[in-house]
Scaffold this motif. Structure first.
Motif, short mmCIF file in Angstrom:
data_model
loop_
_atom_site.label_atom_id
_atom_site.label_comp_id
_atom_site.label_asym_id
_atom_site.label_seq_id
_atom_site.Cartn_x
_atom_site.Cartn_y
_atom_site.Cartn_z
N TYR A 15 0.81 -1.23 0.00
CA TYR A 15 0.00 0.00 0.00
C TYR A 15 0.84 1.28 0.00
O TYR A 15 0.40 2.31 -0.50
CB TYR A 15 -0.93 0.04 1.20
CG TYR A 15 -1.94 -1.08 1.24
CD1 TYR A 15 -3.05 -1.07 0.41
CD2 TYR A 15 -1.77 -2.16 2.11
CE1 TYR A 15 -3.97 -2.09 0.43
CE2 TYR A 15 -2.69 -3.20 2.14
CZ TYR A 15 -3.79 -3.17 1.31
OH TYR A 15 -4.70 -4.18 1.33
N ALA A 16 2.04 1.25 0.59
CA ALA A 16 2.81 2.49 0.75
C ALA A 16 3.09 3.12 -0.62
O ALA A 16 2.89 4.33 -0.80
CB ALA A 16 4.13 2.19 1.48
N GLY A 17 3.50 2.30 -1.58
CA GLY A 17 3.77 2.83 -2.91
C GLY A 17 2.51 3.35 -3.58
O GLY A 17 2.56 4.34 -4.33
N ILE A 18 1.38 2.70 -3.33
CA ILE A 18 0.12 3.15 -3.93
C ILE A 18 -0.22 4.54 -3.42
O ILE A 18 -0.57 5.44 -4.19
CB ILE A 18 -1.02 2.16 -3.59
CG1 ILE A 18 -0.73 0.78 -4.18
CG2 ILE A 18 -2.34 2.69 -4.12
CD1 ILE A 18 -1.68 -0.31 -3.69
N VAL A 19 -0.09 4.74 -2.11
CA VAL A 19 -0.41 6.05 -1.53
C VAL A 19 0.53 7.10 -2.11
O VAL A 19 0.09 8.19 -2.52
CB VAL A 19 -0.33 6.00 0.01
CG1 VAL A 19 -0.52 7.40 0.59
CG2 VAL A 19 -1.38 5.04 0.56
#
Lengths: 278, 179
Positions: free
Chosen positions: B158-162
């Motif tokens: 999720y970190a990269g998506i955010v």
């Protein structure tokens, strides 16, 4: 997983849907948004012989205020209700609770009426309907009847709706001036079904708390205000309410934890509702 | 009592028969056949050969199968193919196709920030974001995370998506901010 076989009908009118439902008997089911029924079909927990699709019926797309009520038709999605600009003024409790109903992607298709008809004890929409003193309008091929939300839910996935009836619409009373409303819940992940959900309403005379996820149906209790504030013995009252709700241990939480959530979240939402009175 | 109908209801679609289903898939009219019980996700993949849409949990939890029906992000596994008849369906294959054959700004940002690990959940997330960012062009991190809660990434990417979404919406992340 895949559903078992069924016939499918997309009727042109509500009358046609009701006629097909009456003819289909217990083997027929209606579908609108399908966000509760489709998982049950996919897991073959239900295996109807006929599925009647209400989702494209314009007659059931009514979303309007009238004579002190907000009426939400059977084909209106949760996202459409949430997007209503005046919702926070009309039914503030629903505006507070709807973001907790499933996720963006399921609210886009799920309906308020479907959630009410499904009657999951921990679902937010039935809880809000009971907390606000709402009504469920049921209709079959011959007649229409209105049931108070408090009398509609009988237990888990069980309501007074007969097999030949549909939930035509649900009705929420518009918030009265001087009332306050608050909603909170505890779930494993935001958007999942609540372990315990609490909806509070405070008006000039009394404070009410409705709790979902503990008993087998949403349950409401009221206390008179004392000198315009919450009762001084509120902790004892919430404790008694928590014990009266019962509740069992399951894979998500113990009954003891649920009682603690009723005491803590219950107090929090009652204080919030009191402080946001307009 | 005969039903008072202004227009004739379509006939019941029999369970054991495959019925014609026509959709506009990524801007192109397509048609195929489906038993009433066939899920839209399986119709797209097996009948129309559009394999971009992934199938995960098949009960609406994981979000891998998310497509847009008439522009709105929904679960293809909680929709029947026959319910989609006559509708416009957009899948991940259509993103670049509608952008002159080049990846969209959102897809480019996903690539730059490696907003995926195994990539299985990516198609559904892109389709959710395409709808969501159309309605909420500059979501806060909190709003974005709330929307993403409708998707499960088992690699926890999720970190990269955010980061990708904050960049593509012209927002800067807080220095050292928790992602």
């Amino acid at each position: 997983m895949k559903p078992a076989s069924f016939d499918y009908l997309r009727p042109a009118t509500v009358a046609d849907a009701l006629a097909a439902l009456a003819a289909g008997g217990d083997d027929a089911r209606v579908i609108a948004g399908g966000q509760s029924l489709m998982p049950m079909l996919n897991m073959r927990l239900v295996q109807p012989r006929l599925l009647i699709d209400l989702s494209r019926l314009e007659e059931l797309r009514s979303l309007r205020t009238e004579a002190g009520w907000l009426t939400v038709g059977a084909a209106v999605t949760q996202a459409e209700v949430l997007a209503r600009p005046a919702l926070a003024r009309e039914v503030p409790l629903l505006a507070a609770a709807l973001p907790w109903v499933g996720h963006f992607q399921t609210r886009n298709r799920g309906t308020l009426c479907g959630s009410v008809a499904h009657a999951d004890p921990s679902a937010e929409t039935p809880l809000c309907l009971v907390a606000s003193g709402g009504e469920v309008v049921l209709r079959n091929a011959k007649r229409r009847r209105t049931v108070a939300a408090a009398d509609f839910f009988l237990g888990p996935l069980t309501t007074v709706k007969a097999a030949d009836e549909i939930v035509e619409c649900v009705r929420f009373p518009l918030a009265k001036p001087g009332s306050g409303h608050a909603f909170r819940e505890m779930s494993m992940r935001h958007g999942d079904f609540a372990i315990t959900a609490c909806a509070a309403t405070v008006d000039g005379h009394s404070a009410s708390l409705a709790v979902g996820g503990v008993a087998d149906r949403p349950t409401l209790r009221s206390w008179p205000l004392v000198s315009g504030g919450l009762p001084p013995d509120l902790d004892e009252a919430l404790n008694a309410f928590a014990w009266d709700l019962g509740g069992d241990d399951d894979q998500h939480a113990t009954a003891r934890y649920r009682r603690d959530l009723v005491r803590r979240i219950g107090r929090t939402v009652l204080e919030e509702a009191l402080s946001c009175r307009r | 009592m005969p039903p008072l109908t202004s227009q004739a209801s379509p006939p019941v679609l029999a369970a054991e028969t495959r019925h014609a289903v026509s959709i506009v898939l990524n801007g192109t009219p397509r048609s195929g056949h489906a038993h009433p019980r066939l899920l839209l996700s399986d119709f797209l993949r097996h009948e129309l050969g559009a394999h971009g849409t992934r199938v995960g949990c098949e009960h609406g939890v994981c979000g891998a199968c998310t497509v847009r029906i008439d522009g709105v992000a929904v679960r293809a596994c909680l929709t029947l193919a026959v319910q989609a008849d006559g509708r416009r369906i957009d899948t991940v294959e259509g993103l670049a196709a509608a952008n002159g054959g080049r990846m969209t700004a959102l897809q480019e940002a996903f690539r730059r920030h490696h907003a995926l690990q195994c990539g299985f959940c990516t198609a559904g997330i892109l389709m959710s974001l395409t709808d969501y960012l159309g309605r909420t062009p500059k979501p806060t991190e909190e709003e974005l995370r709330d929307m993403l809660s409708g998707h499960l990434c088992r690699c926890t990417g999720y970190a990269g998506i955010v980061r990708a979404v904050m960049e593509v919406t012209g927002q800067t992340m807080k220095e050292g901010g928790h992602v």
